[in-house]
Design a protein around this motif. Structure first.
Motif, PDB file in Angstrom:
ATOM      1  N   ASP A  30       0.771  -1.297   0.005  1.00  0.00           N
ATOM      2  CA  ASP A  30       0.000  -0.065   0.042  1.00  0.00           C
ATOM      3  C   ASP A  30       0.846   1.013  -0.200  1.00  0.00           C
ATOM      4  O   ASP A  30       0.403   2.198   0.671  1.00  0.00           O
ATOM      5  CB  ASP A  30      -1.028  -0.076   1.207  1.00  0.00           C
ATOM      6  N   ARG A  69      -8.128  -2.737  -5.875  1.00  0.00           N
ATOM      7  CA  ARG A  69      -9.502  -1.871  -5.051  1.00  0.00           C
ATOM      8  C   ARG A  69     -10.502  -2.744  -4.659  1.00  0.00           C
ATOM      9  O   ARG A  69     -11.085  -3.075  -3.810  1.00  0.00           O
ATOM     10  CB  ARG A  69      -9.340  -0.496  -5.308  1.00  0.00           C
ATOM     11  N   ILE A  70     -11.011  -3.113  -6.004  1.00  0.00           N
ATOM     12  CA  ILE A  70     -12.292  -4.002  -5.902  1.00  0.00           C
ATOM     13  C   ILE A  70     -12.055  -5.241  -5.450  1.00  0.00           C
ATOM     14  O   ILE A  70     -12.940  -5.712  -4.442  1.00  0.00           O
ATOM     15  CB  ILE A  70     -12.763  -3.821  -7.455  1.00  0.00           C
ATOM     16  N   GLN A  92      -9.823  -6.235  -3.283  1.00  0.00           N
ATOM     17  CA  GLN A  92      -9.521  -6.157  -1.839  1.00  0.00           C
ATOM     18  C   GLN A  92     -10.589  -5.946  -1.199  1.00  0.00           C
ATOM     19  O   GLN A  92     -10.997  -6.473  -0.063  1.00  0.00           O
ATOM     20  CB  GLN A  92      -8.564  -5.112  -1.729  1.00  0.00           C
ATOM     21  N   TYR A  93     -11.563  -5.142  -1.673  1.00  0.00           N
ATOM     22  CA  TYR A  93     -12.804  -5.089  -0.869  1.00  0.00           C
ATOM     23  C   TYR A  93     -13.740  -6.451  -0.978  1.00  0.00           C
ATOM     24  O   TYR A  93     -14.381  -6.477   0.255  1.00  0.00           O
ATOM     25  CB  TYR A  93     -13.654  -3.905  -1.826  1.00  0.00           C
ATOM     26  N   LEU A  94     -13.767  -6.941  -2.084  1.00  0.00           N
ATOM     27  CA  LEU A  94     -14.542  -8.180  -2.171  1.00  0.00           C
ATOM     28  C   LEU A  94     -14.000  -9.362  -1.055  1.00  0.00           C
ATOM     29  O   LEU A  94     -14.423  -9.914  -0.430  1.00  0.00           O
ATOM     30  CB  LEU A  94     -14.244  -8.895  -3.422  1.00  0.00           C
ATOM     31  N   ARG A  95     -12.579  -9.321  -0.942  1.00  0.00           N
ATOM     32  CA  ARG A  95     -11.870 -10.440  -0.002  1.00  0.00           C
ATOM     33  C   ARG A  95     -12.177  -9.851   1.569  1.00  0.00           C
ATOM     34  O   ARG A  95     -12.654 -10.584   2.340  1.00  0.00           O
ATOM     35  CB  ARG A  95     -10.263 -10.114  -0.197  1.00  0.00           C
ATOM     36  N   LYS A  96     -12.169  -8.513   1.726  1.00  0.00           N
ATOM     37  CA  LYS A  96     -12.151  -8.043   3.174  1.00  0.00           C
ATOM     38  C   LYS A  96     -13.652  -7.647   3.613  1.00  0.00           C
ATOM     39  O   LYS A  96     -13.950  -7.914   4.739  1.00  0.00           O
ATOM     40  CB  LYS A  96     -11.507  -6.660   3.286  1.00  0.00           C
ATOM     41  N   GLN A  97     -14.387  -7.410   2.671  1.00  0.00           N
ATOM     42  CA  GLN A  97     -15.718  -7.027   3.195  1.00  0.00           C
ATOM     43  C   GLN A  97     -16.794  -8.144   2.805  1.00  0.00           C
ATOM     44  O   GLN A  97     -17.840  -8.471   3.726  1.00  0.00           O
ATOM     45  CB  GLN A  97     -16.330  -5.791   2.499  1.00  0.00           C
TER      46      GLN A  97
END
Length: 212
Positions: A36, A111-112, A114-119
């Motif tokens: 990051d 970014r997308i 990472q969002y799928l993984r985390k959220q």
């Protein structure tokens, strides 16, 4: 000039190809997305959006967003041209590029994912399936457009690389990374093979970058 880039970034990859085709070789400044680095203050001072690529000109001005930078390259360094002269042909090439740049890449970028993984708790199989869905939709359309163009040479349009190839090849690289079977699209695969023979594309490949 200085190019702020990450070896595996599709937008950085497309800009590297465009710069190479124009015969430009800016200094390569790696920005490590894996830790990051793009979100840290030093890079945010260069690009407030915190995204790669960014191109710093010799006078210190910074250009961001790969479509805008590639348009600037085309205006400032018009040869070799990445767009044909005919207005309808230009629209066709831009449409091919936009399938990748507007409809595939934005929903498959880091970014997308990472969002799928985390959220949403998506595992790697789910992430790959997500990416494959949108790559397939885009590549099906591009393959059909290539098949319809009877005057096409070895590339997406005509007999030389264009803006369409600049956008397509990084997405082909991403398709490989996400385990998508490229055998579904023989024309796209042939374009990829033709581009791979050109130094501008070979030098821009992720594996050829100093931060790979």
């Amino acid at each position: 000039m200085k190019l702020y880039s990450f070896f595996r970034s599709g937008t950085s990859h497309r800009l590297r190809i465009a710069l190479n085709l124009k015969g430009l070789a800016p200094d390569y400044i790696p920005v490590d997305l894996r830790v990051d680095e793009q979100a840290e203050a030093p890079f945010k001072a260069i690009n407030p959006q915190g995204l790669v690529p960014a191109l710093e000109m010799d006078d210190g001005r910074v250009l961001i967003q790969s479509p805008a930078i590639i348009e600037w390259l085309e205006e400032r360094h018009p040869t070799p041209a990445l767009l044909p002269a005919d207005p309808e042909a230009r629209a066709h090439v831009r449409a091919l590029a936009a399938i990748v740049g507007c409809d595939v890449h934005p929903i498959n970028n880091r970014r997308i994912l990472q969002y799928l993984r985390k959220q949403f708790g998506a595992d790697e199989a789910a992430v790959n399936a997500w990416c494959g869905t949108w790559i397939t939709a885009g590549f099906d359309a591009i393959e059909a457009m290539l098949a319809k163009d009877q005057a096409r040479g070895d590339f997406c349009f005509g007999g030389a690389p264009s803006l369409a190839d600049v956008y397509l090849i990084p997405q082909v690289e991403s398709a490989r990374r996400f385990g998508v079977n490229l055998g579904q699209w023989p024309l796209i695969s042939a374009v990829d093979a033709a581009c791979a023979t050109l130094p501008a594309f070979a030098k821009a490949a992720p594996a050829a970058q100093p931060d790979a």
